[in-house]
Design an enzyme around this catalytic site. Structure first.
Site, mmCIF file in Angstrom:
data_model
loop_
_atom_site.group_PDB
_atom_site.id
_atom_site.type_symbol
_atom_site.label_atom_id
_atom_site.label_comp_id
_atom_site.label_asym_id
_atom_site.label_seq_id
_atom_site.Cartn_x
_atom_site.Cartn_y
_atom_site.Cartn_z
ATOM 1 N N HIS A 178 0.815 -1.218 0.000
ATOM 2 C CA HIS A 178 0.000 0.000 0.000
ATOM 3 C C HIS A 178 0.847 1.266 0.000
ATOM 4 O O HIS A 178 1.974 1.289 0.484
ATOM 5 C CB HIS A 178 -0.993 -0.004 1.164
ATOM 6 C CG HIS A 178 -0.383 -0.059 2.532
ATOM 7 N ND1 HIS A 178 -0.036 1.078 3.228
ATOM 8 C CD2 HIS A 178 -0.093 -1.107 3.354
ATOM 9 C CE1 HIS A 178 0.448 0.733 4.421
ATOM 10 N NE2 HIS A 178 0.426 -0.584 4.524
ATOM 11 N N ASP A 180 -0.235 4.358 1.283
ATOM 12 C CA ASP A 180 -0.503 5.297 2.366
ATOM 13 C C ASP A 180 0.271 4.943 3.631
ATOM 14 O O ASP A 180 0.765 3.820 3.796
ATOM 15 C CB ASP A 180 -2.001 5.362 2.666
ATOM 16 C CG ASP A 180 -2.580 4.032 3.112
ATOM 17 O OD1 ASP A 180 -2.275 3.008 2.469
ATOM 18 O OD2 ASP A 180 -3.343 4.008 4.102
ATOM 19 N N ASP A 213 6.534 0.620 6.896
ATOM 20 C CA ASP A 213 5.122 0.307 6.651
ATOM 21 C C ASP A 213 4.484 1.363 5.756
ATOM 22 O O ASP A 213 4.050 2.397 6.243
ATOM 23 C CB ASP A 213 4.403 0.221 7.996
ATOM 24 C CG ASP A 213 2.940 -0.163 7.891
ATOM 25 O OD1 ASP A 213 2.541 -0.677 6.824
ATOM 26 O OD2 ASP A 213 2.206 0.059 8.858
ATOM 27 N N GLU A 247 -4.978 1.566 3.044
ATOM 28 C CA GLU A 247 -4.907 0.384 3.893
ATOM 29 C C GLU A 247 -4.985 0.743 5.366
ATOM 30 O O GLU A 247 -5.590 0.017 6.159
ATOM 31 C CB GLU A 247 -3.605 -0.380 3.608
ATOM 32 C CG GLU A 247 -3.532 -1.770 4.254
ATOM 33 C CD GLU A 247 -3.003 -1.759 5.679
ATOM 34 O OE1 GLU A 247 -3.162 -2.774 6.393
ATOM 35 O OE2 GLU A 247 -2.428 -0.719 6.102
ATOM 36 N N GLU A 248 -4.381 1.870 5.725
ATOM 37 C CA GLU A 248 -4.349 2.260 7.134
ATOM 38 C C GLU A 248 -5.712 2.704 7.655
ATOM 39 O O GLU A 248 -5.878 2.881 8.862
ATOM 40 C CB GLU A 248 -3.305 3.367 7.353
ATOM 41 C CG GLU A 248 -1.876 2.991 6.973
ATOM 42 C CD GLU A 248 -1.281 1.900 7.857
ATOM 43 O OE1 GLU A 248 -1.968 1.436 8.783
ATOM 44 O OE2 GLU A 248 -0.124 1.506 7.608
ATOM 45 N N ASP A 276 1.717 -10.242 0.548
ATOM 46 C CA ASP A 276 1.442 -8.866 0.954
ATOM 47 C C ASP A 276 2.371 -8.505 2.110
ATOM 48 O O ASP A 276 3.167 -9.330 2.574
ATOM 49 C CB ASP A 276 -0.025 -8.730 1.360
ATOM 50 C CG ASP A 276 -0.472 -7.272 1.525
ATOM 51 O OD1 ASP A 276 0.199 -6.374 0.976
ATOM 52 O OD2 ASP A 276 -1.483 -7.032 2.201
ATOM 53 N N HIS A 562 4.065 2.704 13.198
ATOM 54 C CA HIS A 562 2.880 3.360 13.774
ATOM 55 C C HIS A 562 3.230 4.225 14.985
ATOM 56 O O HIS A 562 2.342 4.595 15.755
ATOM 57 C CB HIS A 562 1.810 2.330 14.168
ATOM 58 C CG HIS A 562 1.068 1.760 12.996
ATOM 59 N ND1 HIS A 562 -0.275 1.444 13.046
ATOM 60 C CD2 HIS A 562 1.462 1.458 11.736
ATOM 61 C CE1 HIS A 562 -0.657 0.960 11.867
ATOM 62 N NE2 HIS A 562 0.394 0.963 11.063
#
Length: 593
Positions: A178, A180, A213, A247-248, A276, A562
């Site tokens: 992804h 984002d 990520d 995705e987030e 993935d 995160h």
């Protein structure tokens, strides 16, 4: 002697009068003695079986636990048909010049902020235009990829690339990542060692949001394909790249739209396997173990809402809506879900691999896991040891976390309502329905104690017509919950998992120039969170969540993901490029359908 005396004497001699009393006492005494003996025997036997090995027949020795193959391993899988380009690229990837290119590729992507938030609206809103600079960057950075692969833009910002192979009868390989990233809080910027969107390279690490990520995944895939095209590689098997952009925030605009497009274009079960984002490898009890995620837990966000009459705070009731909500939330935390390790589950398989291959595992855990397959007592004993690790326990069972709370508008006004949201991650052995049923039951007594009319997920739990002080409502906070994902096959006959395992080993060894198959162990595992794969279940039965990131073993995430100071070493990022190169080449020459 009179007849009366004779009768009395005979009566004394007959059984059942005076003699009956003494016999009854004797029988009672014997019964008590028997019970005491049985209790003593039970204590003795139970003590014996606690002290002796679980489930071992009396008089027989323990099995040789060191010889039990709980987690069979495959050999490293080095490309053979595509061996020439593999060897050539290994030389290229080992150079300082390529490392500089890799740092520049990833650093440039990190420098383009692509944060997503929960309330961004439809893709027609201008706020989504932040992805356009990233798309331009990708086109400029990977020119061969964009001139050789077919690109389809899906729902404005999702990217679908198709690298057509020469044999259309083979199912394509699907790689997903992804675009984002999670937001960076302004209040935390000063805590970053380097600015969060700087893409700064300090000679060791590339710093910034998305470096792990998941821009390392997206840029890693594209870097591998660009390098392969530079080397003149032409695939036999089609390769598809699907890149969502939200995705987030659950992927409902990006991956969901990509899934619809791919189902229409390729059909159900059209891909040989899917890789993935996910965990990677790390040292566990003295052994390096890679943990591809073969499953994902489900999720359910439960809103708990309490209403009660308002009024002036100088005339309060015994319990306000906030007070009642507080006690309901305490009820949650006092009663976590019961957790048990289940044979055959992804976490059980992870434990088996760790026990067999990690030298630092205790001898007692090794013994218990070796017997756990056929012995409940041994399984429970192993469970007790494993659950000392709170993170592992959380991966096994359904969890609950109170993440949001709100109530009241003014200090002198009684709150007319208060609410909180509890996030559940649903065990692979459970379901959304079971989680809801447990929550309903958990709060039923308190709802009655507070005289609240109780409704849960659209159904009346209490008498809807009975008088009440207020209401308690449970509901899905953000639409329907997500069921646990189907578990990907990982046994000896599961060819895609075996191929992935061999590829991981080949990558790890090649990057360190250490041939062999014992340097790293590959274990099935589970993701701690959800990925875009939630929308791709119909595309293939073989879905893996694995990013080959160092220090991300056991279902855990790399440091900084995160949160503040997200960073990845340049060395590991080059290894990620090697991984995608090996994967594409191995799948290309494989006998997979």
């Amino acid at each position: 002697m009179s007849q009366a005396n004779l009768a009395g004497e005979k009566v004394d001699e007959l059984p059942g009068v005076h003699a009956r009393t003494s016999t009854t006492k004797l029988r009672k005494a014997k019964a008590v003695a028997s019970k005491i003996a049985l209790v003593a025997l039970a204590i003795s036997v139970s003590t014996y079986f606690v002290k002796r090995p679980f489930c071992t027949p009396i008089g027989k020795a323990l099995p040789d636990v060191t010889s039990a193959d709980l987690c069979p391993q495959v050999d490293e899988l080095v490309p053979e048909k595509n061996g020439v380009i593999w060897e050539s690229l290994q030389d290229t990837y080992s150079t300082s010049e390529f490392k500089t290119r890799a740092v520049d590729w990833l650093g440039g992507a990190v420098r383009i902020p692509t944060e997503t938030f929960d309330d961004m609206g439809d893709v027609t809103e201008p706020v989504w235009e932040k992805f356009l600079p990233l798309h331009d960057y990708l086109k400029g950075s990977f020119p061969l990829l964009h001139s050789n692969l077919e690109l389809t833009i899906v729902n404005t910002y999702a990217l679908l690339y198709v690298w057509k192979g020469s044999d259309s009868s083979l199912k394509p390989l699907l790689l997903t990542a992804h675009q984002d990233v999670v937001p960076v809080l302004n209040t935390t910027i000063d805590e970053w060692q380097h600015p969060p969107f700087s893409g700064y390279f300090d000679g060791d690490k590339i710093w910034g949001r998305g470096s792990c990520d998941d821009k390392s995944g997206l840029i890693g895939i594209m870097s591998a394909i660009e390098a392969m095209l530079e080397g003149g590689f032409k695939p036999t098997r089609t390769v598809v790249i699907a890149s969502g952009f939200d995705e987030e925030v659950s992927g409902v605009r990006g991956a969901s739209s990509l899934a619809t497009t791919m189902l229409e274009r390729f059909g159900e079960n059209a891909f040989t396997m899917l890789v993935d984002e996910g965990s990677g490898y790390g040292e566990v009890y003295g052994r390096v173990i890679a943990v591809p995620g073969i499953a994902e837990k489900g999720s359910l966000n439960v809103r708990i809402k309490v209403t009660s009459p308002g009024g002036h705070s100088s005339l309060p009731p015994p319990h306000t809506s906030i007070g009642m909500l507080a006690e309901l939330l305490v009820q949650y935390e006092k009663h976590p879900f019961e957790v048990h390790l289940t044979r055959g589950s992804p976490t059980y398989k992870s434990a088996q691999c760790m026990v067999q291959h990690a030298p630092g595992v205790s001898s007692s855990l090794k013994k218990h896991m070796s017997l756990a397959e056929h012995c409940d007592g041994a399984l429970r004993a192993a469970e007790q040891e494993l659950f000392k690790n709170r993170a592992f326990m959380s991966l096994v069972g359904t969890t609950q976390a109170i993440d949001l709370v709100d109530g009241g508008v003014k200090v002198n006004a009684l709150p007319e309502q208060a609410w909180a949201i509890v996030n559940h991650r649903v065990s692979t052995e459970s379901s959304v329905a079971a989680t809801k049923a447990r929550d309903i039951k958990l709060l039923e007594a308190l709802a009655s104690n507070f005289n609240l009319s109780y409704t849960a997920f659209g159904a009346h739990i209490s008498d809807a017509n009975a008088p009440s002080f207020g209401t308690l409502t449970l509901s899905d906070a953000f639409g329907n919950g997500l069921e646990p994902a189907p578990v990907t096959p990982s046994g000896a006959d599961a060819a895609p998992f075996q191929l992935l395992s061999g590829t991981i080993k080949a990558t790890y060894n090649s990057h360190r120039n250490t041939p062999g198959s014992d340097e790293i162990v590959v274990s099935p595992g589970i993701m701690s969170g959800n990925t875009d794969t939630r929308f791709y279940w119909k595309l293939t039965d073989h879905i893996f969540r694995y990013g080959h990131q160092e220090g991300a073993g056991g279902g855990s995430l790399p440091s900084g993901v995160h949160t503040v100071n997200e960073a990845i070493t340049a060395n590991n990022f080059v290894e990620i490029i090697r991984f995608f190169t090996a994967l594409i080449l191995n799948v290309d020459e494989s006998s997979l359908p």
